[in-house]
Scaffold this motif. Structure first.
Motif: not given
Length: 82
Positions: A7-25
Motif C-alpha cells: 500500500i502506498i500513499y500520496s500526501p499530495g492527493i491524500d490517496s492510497y493505492y494497493k498493488g502487488q509486484t515481484s520487485c517492490l523497489e
C-alpha cells in the motif's frame, strides 16, 4: 521467488493505492516517476505497508481483498498490521 503486496500513499492527493509486484523497489520507482498511469498524478508516493507472499496467486488474492477495502478500513488495516 517471493511476491510483495503493498500500500502506498500520496500526501499530495491524500490517496492510497494497493498493488502487488515481484520487485517492490522497482515498482515504487515506477509509481514515483510517472510510468504507471493509475498513479502518475499522485507522485511522490510513500510506501506505508507491505508484506510478502510465496506465490503470485496468493499475492493477487490479498491485493484483491485490499482493493475492496474502504478508505477508513484501509487506514485501520495499516495501523493494525504496521
Amino acid at each position: 521467488m517471493k511476491y510483495y503486496v503493498y500500500i502506498i500513499y500520496s500526501p499530495g492527493i491524500d490517496s492510497y493505492y494497493k498493488g502487488q509486484t515481484s520487485c517492490l523497489e522497482d515498482r515504487l520507482n515506477r509509481h514515483n516517476r510517472g510510468y504507471e498511469k493509475a498513479t502518475q498524478h499522485g507522485a511522490p508516493w510513500e510506501l506505508v505497508w507491505s508484506t510478502t507472499k510465496p506465490t503470485r496467486g496468493e499475492a493477487l488474492q490479498l491485493e484483491k481483498k485490499l482493493k475492496n477495502l474502504s478508505r477508513e478500513k484501509t487506514i485501520e488495516f495499516i495501523k493494525k498490521y504496521s
